[in-house]
Design a protein around this motif. Structure first.
Motif: not given
Lengths: 439, 439, 439
Positions: B1-8, B173-178, B183-184
Motif C-alpha cells: 500500500m505504497k500510496n495509501k498513507f492516510l488510510t493506514t 505498471q507500478g501505478s496499477w498497484t502502488w 490491480l490495487k
C-alpha cells in the motif's frame, strides 16, 4: 548557519505559527532535542563513511605500488583530524568568535553529560552530537589533499601538513562563517561547505601539487602528457558510491535540525537535490566525454558524480530538482574542461581533486544567488577569495617550511619503487601483477 | 500500500484506540510527520546504497575485460533512473491514477517547500522524502537488467532501454498497484515489490537475454555449457552484503510510516523477517550445493541470500520468523534448480538475475496468501501475469526496435576484446593479469 | 545493562525530574517507544554491516587461494548465527535468567505484532527491534573466530563450531550479565561487550588456533617466523572502515534507549568516544611501528583502529574524549606487543584477532573502573575470568570432539592447494596472479 541553531529554531517557530502549521502543533522541546541530536549522529556516521569513500577512490586511482600507502594515509588522516579537532579545532572554530576572525585556543569538552544529568535543552541538541558531526567534516577537507599529492609525497611530512590543516587552517577559516565570524556578518552563504570544506581542501591540494612538482614521467620534457591509469577502477567506483551515500549526511544533516515539520521538509529537499545534482554530473560527463573523445571515460564520469555533489553543497535547499540537476551538470562539464587545463600547466593532480573540489566548490558557491534570494554574488565572491587567499597563503608557508626542513618529496629511487615498499615495506597485493614480480 | 498513507494512519489510529494503546497516547501530528519523513530518508539512503551493491556484484561476476563497463553502466543507471523518474516517472505512477492504468505525464515537483513554509501536515510526510524513497526503487529494477545482459550489449542502446524502462514501463505498471490503479482495486498485494520491482527487472532481463543471444563460447555447438567464472568473488560478496544491508531500507521503509507504536512494531518485524529470509536462502543453498555437487558454490550461496531477500519482499510483515526462514529457503532452492534450467535453454544470464529476481519474485508474490489472510492466490497470480505480460511485451518491442535500428550487440571482435577496451578505451586493472598483457 | 530497560527508563525519569529537565517535558510514552525501537533498528543495521567488515578484513588478510572460502565462511556465519539465535539463543540469554546461569530452551517469538495490534508500550520498545539488535551481536562473536583459524580449517566442522558457539556458548555466558544473571547481580559491567562479545570470540579463537596448529610453513622447525602477507590490503582497509562505521551502532545503540534527552546525550557521547578511541589506536600504532620497526605497518595500524574500538566497548559512556583516546591508544600499543608474543608461542592467528579482540577486550573491561565509579576492579576481573574459563573450556571440548570425529584440519595437500580449489572448486580471482596459473 552551522552555529545558529537557536535563531533557526526561532525562525521556524515563527514561521510555524504564522502559517499553515497551527501553533499548538509545536514539537515538545525534549522530542526536538532528541531528533536534532539523532540527525547529527546519523548524518555524522554517513560523513564518517566518506573517509572510506575517499580511501577507496584514491587507492583505486593510484598505481599498485602506492596503494597501501594511500590506505594508510586515509585512515591516518581521519584519526589525526579527530584528535586535532578535539585538542584545538572545535573551539577555535566555534567558541567566542562573535563577528571576528577566530575562536579560542582550548580543548573541547561536552557542555552536558549523561552521567551528571546536566542537560540544557535550550541549545536544542546534545553538544557531543554536534561535535561529532563537525569533526567528521574536518577529515573530509584533509582527505581531498591526499589524493592530489599522492605517489610522491613523504608520509610523515604529509601528516604534519594534515595536522596544521585540520587543527588550525580549517577551523580558523570555518569560524568566519559557521562560527559566526566576519563573513557570516557580511552575509556569505555556504550551506554545507562547497567553499568552507571542499575548496579549502582544493586550495591546499593545489599549493601542494605546485610545490611538490609532478610525478616522474607524467609529463615528457616536450610537454606531452602521459596518462598514468589507476590500479583499480572497481575501487574507484566503490569509493564514488560511498561518497555519494555519505553526502546525504554531509548536506542533509547540515540543516542542523529535525525538530519541526519544516526541518523535515528541508532535509528531504536536500536529500533529493543532492542526489539529482550528482545524477546531473554523471549524465553530463557521460555524454560529453562520448561526444568529445568518442569513448566514455569512467574515471571522468566518477568525478562527474563528485562534481555534481560538490556543486550543490553550497546551497542544496533552495533549488528545485530541475535546478539541482543543472547545477550538478554544469559542475560535471567544468571537470571535463579543467582536467586538461591542469595538465597544460603541468600540475599533476593524481585523482582530479582540484577540478572536483576546488573548481566545483567555487562554482557551487557562486551559484547560490541563482536560487537563494537572500545572498549576493559579490558577497559570495568575497568569501571565496578571502578563504582562498588565506588557505593558499598558509598552505604555501607550511608546504615550503616542510620542504626546506624535513623535505616533502621522496627520492627518485623511492618514487620508482613506490611508497608501499619504501615507506611501509609491504605490498598491497603481494601475490599479483606488480607484486608477484617481487621487486 | 505504497500510496495509501492516510488510510493506514487512520487504521492505525482506530486500532490504537480500540486496544492496549490508550487513545490519549496518539503521537502528535507534527512528530509523526517528522518520523515518517525520516523513515523515508533513512530507508531511501539504504536503497540508494543498493546501487553500489548491484555494481560490485555485477563487476565481480563479469570477466576482467568488462569490469569497468559494468561499473559505468551501474552508475549511469542510477543517474538516468533518477532523472527519468523526475521528468515523467513519478507522476505517471502516482498522480491521478484512481483505479486506472496510469497516471499523468508531467514533471514532479514538491507539494511543499521549506522556503515558502507551505507545509500540509495531513499528508503525513514530506513529499520530497516520499519522492526520494520511490525514486531509489526505480534504479533497482534497472540494475537487475544490466547483470543479465552483460559482456555483449552495446553501451548506449542499453542506456536507451534503461530510459524507457525507468521512465515508462516501471512507473506505468507500478501505478496499477502502488499508485492506486486497477490491480490495487482487485486486491493484489505486493508489499515492497517482489513483482513490481524485482520481477519487472527480471522480465526485462529475460527478454533482453533471449533477443541478444548468449556470449560467444558460453554454449558449445553441441549444447555443452562452458562456465565463465567472474573476475572477483570478493567484489561479488561485498555486493551481496551491500544489497542485504540496503534491503532493510527496501522492505522496512515500505511500511511507509513510523509515526505510531504499531508502525514501529511493523518496521521491526520487517527487519527481522527480511534478515532471516536471507539467512534461510544462504543455509539452504550452502547445504544443497554441498549435497548435489559435493562442493559448496559461493556464487550460488550469494544468490541464495538474494533469493531469500527477493522472496520475502512481497510480504515481509505477516510471516513469523520461522515462516520467513522457510520462504527464503524455498527461494534459495529455486535458484539452485533454475540456474541449470536456463542453461538448458541456452539463455545466458551472466549474474543469475533471472532465477533470483524473476523466479523468486514470482514465488514471493504467490507466497503472500500463505501468511496474509487478506489476499488470494488467484489475485496474486493475476497481478503476476498482468505485470509479466505488460513488461515482457513492451521489453520485446523496445529491445527489437533497438536491435533493428542502432543494434544492441557489439561485434565479435569487440566482444573478444571486452567492453572496457572497445567502449571505454581503458582497463579496470591495468597493472594486473589480463590488463598487464596489454592487449 | 542490556536487559534493564525499565530500570534505566525510570532512573532517567527520576533524574529528569530532579534536575534541569522540567518534569512536564517527559517524552510521550508512544514517541519514546518509537524512538527506542528505531535506535535498535539503526544500530542493528550498522552492526549487521560489520559482518561485511569482518568478511572484507579477513578476505584481505588471507592468501588468494583461501579468499573465496573466507567469504563463504563469513556469509555463512551471519546466516547460521541468526537462525541459531532464533531457535535457541535469544531465550537462553534473556528468558527467565533471574540471577542464575542461563535462560530457557525455546524458540523466540515476538511479544507483540503489528497484525494483531497487541502492543505493550510499557516495555519501551518493539520486541522484534530488540531481538534484531541482539541477534547481530552474536554474529560478531563468531566472525572473530573465523579469521584466526583461517587457511587450514575444514569448512563444515567450522560451521559446526559456529552453531554451538552462537546457539549455546555465547547466549549462556551472555545471560550472566545482560540477561540479568549472577554476574549482573555481582555488579560486573560490560556496556557493549568487550568481554561478552569480543573476548568470547577471542577465547574460542585462541583454543581453536592451539588445537588446530599453525599453517604449514608459518614457523620453521627452528622457530623462525615466516610472515605470510595477506592478498589485499585494500580489502583489509575497507573492512576496517566498515567495522569502524558499524561500531557506532554496536556501542551507540547499546544505550538501549533514545526516548529521553539524557539518552540522546548518552548516545552522542558514546559516538564521540567510540570514534576517538579508534583514532587513538591508529595514531599509537602508527607512531609505535615507525619507531620500533622504522616502517609503518598498515596491517598493524588497521588492527590498531580495531584495538581502540574493542577497548572502549566495555565503557564508552563515562570517559571524557581525552580518556577515550588514551584507552584506545593503550589498546593499540597492546596489539603491537602481543602479536610477536603469540608468534613466540607459535600460535598462528591469521588476522590478529586474538590480540585485538581477546587482549583488548580484557583491557577494556579492566579499564571500566577508571572512569565508572560504580564498578570495581575485582568484580571486573571476576567476570573476565568466569567468562574466559567457561568459553575456553567449552571451546576446547567442542574443538576436540570435532577433531576426533570428523576432523578439523584439511590435509596437507588441500592446505597447499588452498580452500578455494579444494572445498569450493573455484577461485576468487580466476584471471589473476595465482588464479591465472591454473593450478
Amino acid at each position: 548557519m552551522k552555529n545558529k541553531f537557536l535563531t533557526t529554531g526561532l525562525m521556524a517557530a515563527i514561521l510555524c505559527m504564522g502559517l499553515s502549521i497551527p501553533a499548538q502543533a509545536a514539537v515538545d522541546q525534549e522530542v526536538a532535542f532528541i531528533l536534532n541530536s539523532f540527525l547529527f549522529l546519523v548524518g555524522g556516521f554517513l560523513v564518517m563513511w566518506m573517509a572510506a569513500g575517499f580511501c577507496m577512490l584514491e587507492a583505486g586511482l593510484v598505481r599498485t605500488k602506492n596503494v597501501a600507502t594511500m590506505c594508510l594515509k586515509n585512515i591516518g588522516i581521519y584519526a589525526f583530524a579527530g584528535i586535532l579537532y578535539f585538542i584545538v579545532g572545535y573551539n577555535l572554530m566555534y567558541s567566542g568568535v562573535d563577528g571576528g576572525f577566530m575562536g579560542s585556543f582550548s580543548l573541547w569538552s561536552a557542555s552536558e553529560t549523561a552521567a551528571n544529568e546536566v542537560i540544557n535543552m535550550e541549545t536544542g541538541y546534545s553538544s557531543a552530537s554536534d561535535w561529532f558531526f563537525q569533526m567528521v567534516f574536518v577529515a573530509t577537507a584533509a582527505s581531498i589533499v591526499s589524493g592530489t599529492v599522492a605517489e610522491r609525497i613523504k608520509l610523515f611530512p604529509f601528516f604534519a601538513f594534515v595536522i596544521v590543516l585540520t587543527g588550525f587552517i580549517y577551523p580558523i577559516q570555518g569560524s568566519w562563517t559557521w562560527g559566526g565570524g566576519w563573513l557570516k556578518e557580511l552575509g556569505f552563504s555556504d550551506f554545507a561547505g562547497s567553499t568552507i570544506v571542499h575548496s579549502v581542501g582544493g586550495w591546499a591540494a593545489l599549493m601542494g601539487a605546485i610545490i611538490l612538482g609532478a610525478r616522474k614521467g607524467k609529463y615528457s620534457p616536450t610537454g606531452q602528457v602521459r596518462p598514468i591509469p589507476g590500479s583499480s577502477l572497481t575501487l574507484a567506483t566503490l569509493g564514488t558510491f560511498i561518497l555519494w551515500l555519505g553526502w546525504f549526511g554531509f548536506n542533509g544533516a547540515s540543516q542542523l535540525a529535525l525538530g519541526s515539520a519544516i526541518d523535515a521538509v528541508a532535509v528531504s529537499q536536500i536529500f533529493a537535490n543532492t542526489n539529482m545534482a550528482a545524477a546531473g554530473g554523471v549524465v553530463m560527463v557521460l555524454l560529453l566525454t562520448k561526444f568529445l573523445y568518442k569513448k566514455v571515460d569512467l574515471t571522468m564520469v566518477l568525478n562527474g558524480a563528485l562534481a555534481g555533489l560538490v556543486s550543490i553543497t553550497a546551497e542544496p535547499l533552495t533549488p528545485t530538482i530541475g535546478q539541482a540537476i543543472l547545477i550538478g551538470a554544469a559542475g560535471g562539464a567544468l571537470v571535463v574542461f579543467v582536467v586538461p587545463l591542469l595538465d597544460k600547466f603541468q600540475i599533476d593532480d593524481v585523482v582530479g581533486a582540484i577540478p572536483v573540489h576546488l573548481c566545483c566548490g567555487i562554482w557551487g558557491t557562486l551559484a547560490v544567488p541563482l536560487t537563494n534570494e537572500g545572498t549576493s554574488f559579490m558577497t559570495q565572491l568575497t568569501g571565496i577569495l578571502a578563504i582562498g587567499a588565506f588557505v593558499s597563503a598558509l598552505s604555501v608557508i607550511i608546504w615550503l617550511a616542510l620542504k626546506y626542513t624535513v623535505g616533502i618529496r621522496v627520492s627518485e629511487e623511492e618514487e620508482a619503487k613506490g611508497g608501499d615498499l619504501s615507506e611501509l615495506g609491504m605490498e598491497a597485493y603481494p601475490e599479483f601483477g606488480y607484486g608477484s614480480q617481487k621487486l
